[in-house]
Design an enzyme around this catalytic site. Structure first.
Site: not given
Ligand SMILES: *Cc1c(COP(=O)(O)O)cnc(C)c1O
Length: 392
Positions: A76, A244, A330
């Site tokens: 994300t 950090t 999600c």
């Molecule tokens: C899970 C996912 C995210 C988000 O990743 P995080 O590491 O949980 O923030 C973004 N894009 C796709 C395609 C995902 O499957």
């Protein structure tokens, strides 16, 4: 009495950390607790050594250089940094962005945010199989387009886009190309050179790593991609992501990818066999549809829509036996049908009556056998109840 938990088949939401990953992390919580930015003493050096090794592993995994890897809290954050960072760095060149309607919200929402700031975004539709029409993509690129963002593998329907071809088009047109590879890293081979990718978002927790760590690959040459930082502070990660670093999480990320790459060929074979078996069983049902292309697809993904059942009722009836996601991945608690399934042309009702199966490293043949039986039985019961309840 301990209650037997349902079979975990939601490996696109997250995965169980591999015990080897947890083992690799522990020393960095205990004796190697230093701040990798402390360059004046051994506590800092030890922590930095762990970070460096992980950075090498991640870079190598996608055929990048160490200095092109920026650690983040996950995909994300990497998507936000890529999209907003490019928009801010290149807005004088142009303000048009191209993406796809089936992207993860972590791509769509930053794009919508940029629209409010005056950028223009084209959201391309997909074909019935969930794949992008490459000609449509090529035609959508304009002289003021600064960024194209297309995910490598979809988190709901598992389809794998033709990143190599899309990358070649972007390169030819001189447009920066970003791909969200959160579901792809450690599951399919990735190569930023071969695929002509300029920016790639990664995360650990979709492939048996730990939640809270990921990375953004930023191309440093041919061409050098500029990114405006989105988090300002101590100047870590070449000033592109202050804060950090977490050596335990970063070391665990490296170990995650090392294991996944080593085991990928055999594991993909095993997952594909189990997934195909699950589909073979479920396709005995009338009115069941496979969502997404069957060939160009993650081996551990199956996504189906089932006619003649109520989506929420189906999930409720299943959730004590199997843990899966419905047609609203999600966004649990959010009753809206999945935007990905809607993009395939499904009605709201059929989109909601969908199940996403995500198989993982710890999924067994016995579990798939049981899950298939449970789904077949549950759908038949729900359909019978519906007929019995309908007015004569
Ligand atoms: C899970 C996912 C995210 C988000 O990743 P995080 O590491 O949980 O923030 C973004 N894009 C796709 C395609 C995902 O499957």
């Amino acid at each position: 009495m301990t209650v037997k938990k349902p079979i975990y088949l939601d490996n696109h939401a997250t995965t169980k950390p591999d015990p080897r990953v947890v083992e690799a992390l522990l020393p960095y919580l205990k004796e190697y607790f230093g701040n990798p930015a402390s360059v004046g003493h051994i506590y800092g050096w030890e922590a930095e050594a762990g970070v460096k090794q992980a950075r090498q592993i991640i870079a190598q995994a996608i055929n990048a250089r160490e200095e092109e890897i920026i650690f983040t809290s996950g995909a994300t954050e990497a998507n936000n940094l890529a999209i907003k960072g490019v928009a801010e760095a290149y807005f004088q060149k142009g303000r048009h962005i191209v993406t796809v309607s089936t992207e993860h919200n972590a791509v769509l929402e930053p794009c919508q945010y940029l629209e409010k700031l005056g950028f223009e975004v084209t959201y391309l539709p997909v074909k019935k199989n969930g794949l992008l029409d490459i000609n449509l993509l090529a035609d959508s690129i304009r002289t003021d387009t600064i960024l194209v963002s297309v995910m490598t593998a979809n988190n709901e329907i598992g389809v794998i886009q033709d990143i190599e071809t899309i990358g070649a088009i972007c390169k030819e047109k001189g447009v920066i190309f970003h791909t969200d590879a959160a579901q792809a890293i450690g599951k399919i081979p990735l190569d930023v050179e071969k695929m002509n990718v300029d920016l790639m978002s990664l995360t650990a927790h979709k492939v048996h790593g730990i939640k809270g760590v990921g990375a953004l690959y930023i191309r440093s040459r041919n061409p050098r991609v500029k990114i405006a930082p989105q988090i300002h502070g101590g100047g870590q990660e070449r000033g592109l992501r202050s804060g950090t670093l977490s050596p335990p999480l970063i070391v665990s990320f490296g170990e995650t990818i090392k294991i996944a790459l080593k085991e990928m060929p055999q594991e993909n074979e095993r997952l594909r066999r189990l997934r195909d078996y699950l589909w073979q069983k479920l396709s005995q049902l009338d009115g069941i549809h496979l969502n997404g292309d069957f060939q160009q697809r993650l081996p551990g993904n199956l996504n189906v829509s089932i006619e003649g059942v109520n989506g929420p009722a189906l999930l409720l009836a299943l959730n004590s036996k199997i843990a899966v996601s419905s047609g609203a991945a999600c966004s649990s608690g959010n009753p809206k049908p999945s935007h990905v399934l809607k993009a395939l042309g499904h009605s709201d009702q059929l989109a909601k009556a969908s199940l996403r199966f995500g198989l993982g490293r710890f999924t067994t043949e016995a579990e798939i056998e049981e899950a298939a039986e449970v789904v077949l039985e549950t759908v038949r019961i729900l359909r019978r109840q519906k007929i019995a309840a309908s007015p004569q």
